[in-house]
Design an enzyme around this catalytic site. Structure first.
Site, PDB file in Angstrom:
ATOM      1  N   HIS A  87       0.941  -1.033   0.364  1.00 31.06           N
ATOM      2  CA  HIS A  87       0.141   0.151   0.455  1.00 31.06           C
ATOM      3  C   HIS A  87       0.667   1.630   0.142  1.00 31.06           C
ATOM      4  CE1 HIS A  87      -3.377   2.514   1.938  1.00 31.06           C
ATOM      5  NE2 HIS A  87      -2.629   3.338   1.920  1.00 31.06           N
ATOM      6  N   GLU A  88       1.863   1.177   0.485  1.00 32.05           N
ATOM      7  CA  GLU A  88       2.379   2.325   1.118  1.00 32.05           C
ATOM      8  C   GLU A  88       3.535   2.322  -0.411  1.00 32.05           C
ATOM      9  OE1 GLU A  88       2.353   4.746   2.877  1.00 32.05           O
ATOM     10  OE2 GLU A  88       0.861   3.413   4.836  1.00 32.05           O
ATOM     11  N   HIS A 119       1.711   4.609  -3.162  1.00 31.29           N
ATOM     12  CA  HIS A 119       1.629   6.340  -2.584  1.00 31.29           C
ATOM     13  C   HIS A 119       2.680   6.659  -3.368  1.00 31.29           C
ATOM     14  CE1 HIS A 119      -2.185   6.645  -0.629  1.00 31.29           C
ATOM     15  NE2 HIS A 119      -1.746   5.653   0.686  1.00 31.29           N
TER      16      HIS A 119
END
Length: 678
Positions: free
Chosen positions: A454-455, A458
Site C-alpha cells: 500500500h505504501e 503512494h
C-alpha cells in the site's frame, strides 16, 4: 517446606490438608535455590503480612503459560517480596522484560534477583500502579504486552483491568489474583470496599465478550483472561496509513536535461521481459531496531517490492543512474533557459537533502547547482555515484509526529521526479516503530506485507501531489503546463499540491443525498481517467458512473489519497485496514492511467464489495441504500444493521460463504457528523 506456609490463610492452595492436593504439590512444585531462599526469608517478616505472598503453585503455573506463549514482555501489579517477579523473569527470554509495580520496596529482595541473574530483565516501578500503567500506554502503546498479573490493592482492580485490556496484545493473557478473597466473596455481610470490588470484578469479567475466561481455584482464586484475536481487531480503531506529498518547494526534477536527441538515448521503450528495478535503501533508524524487528521489516519490504517489480513496469527505461537533486534553503530558485529539468538554488544548496523522513545519502545526490545574486549560475562539487535502478525506496523506522495517531502503522511520501515523463524516481516509507514493539497484530507477516505494498503505491502513483503530472496514452500531460517552467499552471495553497485537470480529477455534486436530517447536496471528488472509469463502471454495473470516488474524510494524509471506504471497503488503497485487502484491477488501472507504467492485470484480485449492485448503490448515501432495502424487507448487504448493544458473539457467513463474520457496529461517545448518520 510446608512449615513455611503454616501462617498462610486456609484458602491458599498450598496449605490444603487434602492428601490429593499434598500429593500434587509434592510431585509438581520445583524451586531454584534463589526461590527457596526467598521463601525461607518469609518467616522473618511480620506475621500479619506473610499471607500477602502469592502461591508458589500459581507462580509456577504462570511460568508454564509464559513459556508456552513465547512471552517476551510482562507486567506485575503488586511486587511484595518479589517472589512472583522472580518466577516470571525466570520464564522470560534473555531479552525479555518484566515491569513490576509497588508503592514500596521495603520487602523486595532485589539481592535475590541479582543472585538469580535476572535483575536486568526487571524494571521496578516504586509509585502508584495506575500512574505506571498510564505511562506504559504512552511509552509502548496499546497491545504491547504478552502477560499481565494483577495482585495489587483491591479497590483499584477495575481500573487495573481496563488498563490491562488496553496494554495486552491479542492472544495475550491477564491473570488476576485473590478473586476468591479468602472466601469473603461468599459472605453477604462483608461489605468492605475490597470485597465489593472483587465481586464487581468477577461479575464484570463473566459477562465481558472481549475475553475468554477461566476461573481457577488456584492460590486464593486466580482468574485468567485470554483476549480474542479477532475481537481485539474490532475493538481497536481501524489501522490506517498516512501519505504526505512534498510541496512545490520540496519537489524537484532529478536529471539534467540537455536536448531532444539525448532524450532518445536516455529513455528507451521497455521490453515486456524487463522487470521494474527498485533499489531498497534502509535508513540507520531501521538498523537500530531489535534484530527480529529488522528482519520483519526487511522481509516484508522485499516481498512487497518483489510483487510490484513483477506486476508493473515503467514504460520508459532509464539508461543512467539516479542522482537526486540537492534541496535549496529558500523558495527562491532559478531555471536556466532551455534547461527546465534543473532548479538552481539561490547562493547555496542545503547541507542535507531529505526524502520524506530520511536524509538522502551523499552518494545518491547530484552536484550542487547555484546562481548568485547576479544570476551567474554554476555547478559546484561532484556528483555522487548514484543508484543503478529505476526507483529508490528509502525505508525508515522513525517515531515522527505523523506516527502519533494510535491507528497509524506507516507513512509514505514520494520525493523527486524524472524530467521527461514526470515519473517519481524516489520515495520514503516510514514504519512507526512502536507498532513493531507492541502490537502482535502488526507482526502478522501477511498484513505487514500488504501495508508495505500500500505504501509503495503512494510513492509510485496514488498521491494527490502526483495527479497533476499524469500523462495520456500518447505521453502528453493531462494538465496544462506553464511553458516557462514546464510545471502545472495552477497550485492549491491549502492542499499544497498542483491542481490537476478535470480530465484526471473531477468534482461531482450528488443532489438529494439522503441523511438522517433530510436531504443535502453531497460534493465528491472522483478520479475519471479512462481505464479507471471503465473498471468502476463494469464493477458496479453502472454505465453512467463518472469515475472512482476518493476518500473525503481524515487528515490531509488520508483524504484524496485513497479510494472511498464506503464503496471499495477491502481494496488495498482504501485508507484503513479492516479486513483482508486485495489489489484489484481498479488500482492497477490507475497505475496504467498515470502514463508511466505498463501493467500486468493478472496480478489483480477480484474486488467483491459492491460488485454488480448498480447505480443506486454507488451513487446514493448509505442511509438511502439501507432504508430502501429495509422497506422492501431485503438485506442491506453489503452493510449490516445492529441493535444499540450488538451481540458480538453472534456470527454469520459472509457474502462469499468462505468465512465467518459479525456485525461490529459501535456506538460513538459523541455524535458523528450529520451526513454520516443513518
Amino acid at each position: 517446606m510446608s512449615k513455611i506456609f503454616d501462617n498462610l490463610l486456609s484458602t491458599k492452595s498450598l496449605h490444603s490438608k487434602d492428601p490429593i492436593d499434598r500429593y500434587i504439590f509434592d510431585h509438581s512444585l520445583r524451586y531454584t535455590p534463589e526461590q527457596f531462599e526467598l521463601l525461607e526469608d518469609i518467616k522473618n517478616l511480620p506475621e500479619k503480612i506473610q499471607p500477602w505472598l502469592g502461591s508458589t503453585d500459581e507462580a509456577q503455573f504462570f511460568q508454564l503459560l509464559i513459556r508456552l506463549m513465547n512471552g517476551k514482555r510482562a507486567i506485575e501489579i503488586g511486587t511484595f517480596t518479589g517472589y512472583t517477579s522472580l518466577a516470571i523473569a525466570l520464564a522470560l527470554p534473555s531479552d525479555g522484560e518484566l515491569i513490576t509495580c509497588d508503592i514500596t520496596d521495603e520487602y523486595i529482595r532485589q539481592d535475590i534477583w541479582i543472585k538469580a541473574g535476572i535483575r536486568n530483565k526487571i524494571n521496578l516501578q516504586i509509585r502508584p500502579a495506575l500512574e505506571t500503567l498510564k505511562d506504559l500506554l504512552k511509552t509502548y502503546g496499546s497491545n504491547s504486552f504478552d502477560f499481565i498479573f494483577i495482585d495489587g490493592d483491591k479497590e483499584n482492580y477495575l481500573q487495573y483491568y481496563e488498563l490491562s485490556l488496553e496494554l495486552i496484545h491479542s492472544n495475550g493473557l491477564i491473570a488476576i489474583d485473590n478473586t476468591l478473597w479468602n472466601g469473603r466473596v461468599l459472605n453477604e455481610n462483608d461489605i468492605s470496599i475490597e470485597t465489593i470490588t472483587i465481586r464487581q470484578m468477577n461479575e464484570l469479567v463473566k459477562n465481558d465478550n472481549r475475553i475468554d475466561i477461566s476461573f481457577l481455584r488456584l492460590g486464593d482464586g486466580t482468574t485468567l483472561y485470554f483476549t480474542f484475536v479477532f475481537l481485539r481487531i474490532i475493538i481497536q480503531k481501524c489501522f490506517s496509513s498516512v501519505h504526505i506529498s512534498p510541496n512545490r518547494n520540496q519537489l524537484q526534477y532529478s536529471f539534467i536535461r540537455t536536448n531532444s536527441d539525448r532524450i532518445v538515448e536516455r529513455f528507451k521503450r521497455r521490453t515486456t521481459s524487463d522487470i521494474f528495478q527498485i533499489h531498497i535503501h534502509y535508513d540507520t533508524s531501521v538498523k537500530k531496531l531489535l534484530n527480529d524487528e529488522q528482519r520483519l521489516i526487511k522481509e516484508a519490504v522485499e516481498a512487497a517490492t518483489k510483487f510490484w517489480s513483477k506486476a508493473i513496469r515503467p514504460k520508459y527505461k532509464l539508461n543512467n543512474r539516479i542522482r537526486l537533486a540537492r534541496q535549496c534553503p529558500s523558495r527562491k530558485m532559478f531555471i536556466v533557459e532551455n534547461d527546465y529539468s534543473v532548479h538552481y538554488c539561490s547562493e547555496k544548496c542545503l547541507d542535507e537533502t531529505h526524502c520524506g523522513d530520511i536524509i538522502v545519502p551523499y552518494e545518491h545526490l547530484q552536484q550542487c547547482h547555484v546562481c548568485n545574486k547576479d544570476r551567474k549560475c554554476e555547478r559546484i562539487g561532484t556528483n555522487g555515484s548514484g543508484v543503478n535502478a529505476e526507483f529508490i525506496l528509502y525505508v525508515s523506522a522513525l517515531d515522527t509526529n505523523r506516527c502519533e495517531p494510535i491507528d497509524t502503522l506507516a507513512t509514505a511520501s514520494f520525493c523527486q521526479l524524472e524530467p521527461e515523463q514526470d515519473r517519481p524516481i524516489a520515495g520514503n516509507i516510514n514504519v512507526c516503530p512502536w507498532r513493531l514493539r507492541g502490537d502482535r497484530i502488526w507482526r502478522d507477516f501477511d498484513r505487514l506485507v500488504s501495508t508495505i505494498k500500500h505504501e509503495i503505491l503512494h510513492t509510485l502513483v496514488f498521491s494527490s501531489g502526483l495527479f497533476a503530472f499524469f500523462r495520456d496514452s500518447n505521453g502528453e500531460p493531462f494538465t496544462e503546463r506553464d511553458p516557462a517552467t514546464r510545471w502545472p499552471k495552477a497550485y492549491d495553497e491549502k492542499l499544497q499540491v498542483y491542481t490537476p485537470s478535470d480530465k484526471v480529477l473531477k468534482q461531482i455534486v450528488r443532489k438529494n443525498w439522503k441523511i438522517r436530517g433530510g436531504l443535502m447536496n453531497k460534493i465528491i471528488l472522483m478520479l475519471v481517467t479512462p481505464k479507471v472509469q471503465a473498471i468502476v463502471r463494469e464493477h458496479f454495473s453502472c454505465s453512467t458512473l463518472e469515475g472512482a470516488e476518493l476518500e473525503n474524510q481524515g487528515s490531509i494524509g488520508t483524504a484524496l489519497t485513497h479510494w472511498e471506504k464506503r464503496l471499495f471497503e477491502h481494496e488495498i488503497m482504501t485508507g484503513t485496514y479492516t479486513q483482508e485487502s486485495v489489489i484489484s484491477n481498479l488500482t492497477l488501472a490507475l497505475l496504467e492511467d498515470s502514463g508511466w507504467y505498463d501493467v500486468s492485470y493478472e496480478y489483480g484480485k477480484p474486488l467483491l464489495w459492491g460488485r454488480n449492485l448498480g447505480c443506486d448503490f454507488v451513487k446514493t448515501s448509505c442511509k438511502q441504500w439501507i432504508d430502501s432495502k429495509l422497506e422492501k424487507k431485503q438485506s442491506p448487504y453489503p452493510f449490516c444493521i445492529s441493535s444499540s448493544k450488538p451481540n458480538l458473539s453472534k456470527r454469520i457467513c459472509d457474502y462469499t460463504y468462505d468465512k465467518v463474520v459479525m456485525c461490529n457496529l459501535i456506538e460513538y461517545p459523541t455524535a458523528v457528523p450529520l451526513e454520516y448518520q443513518v
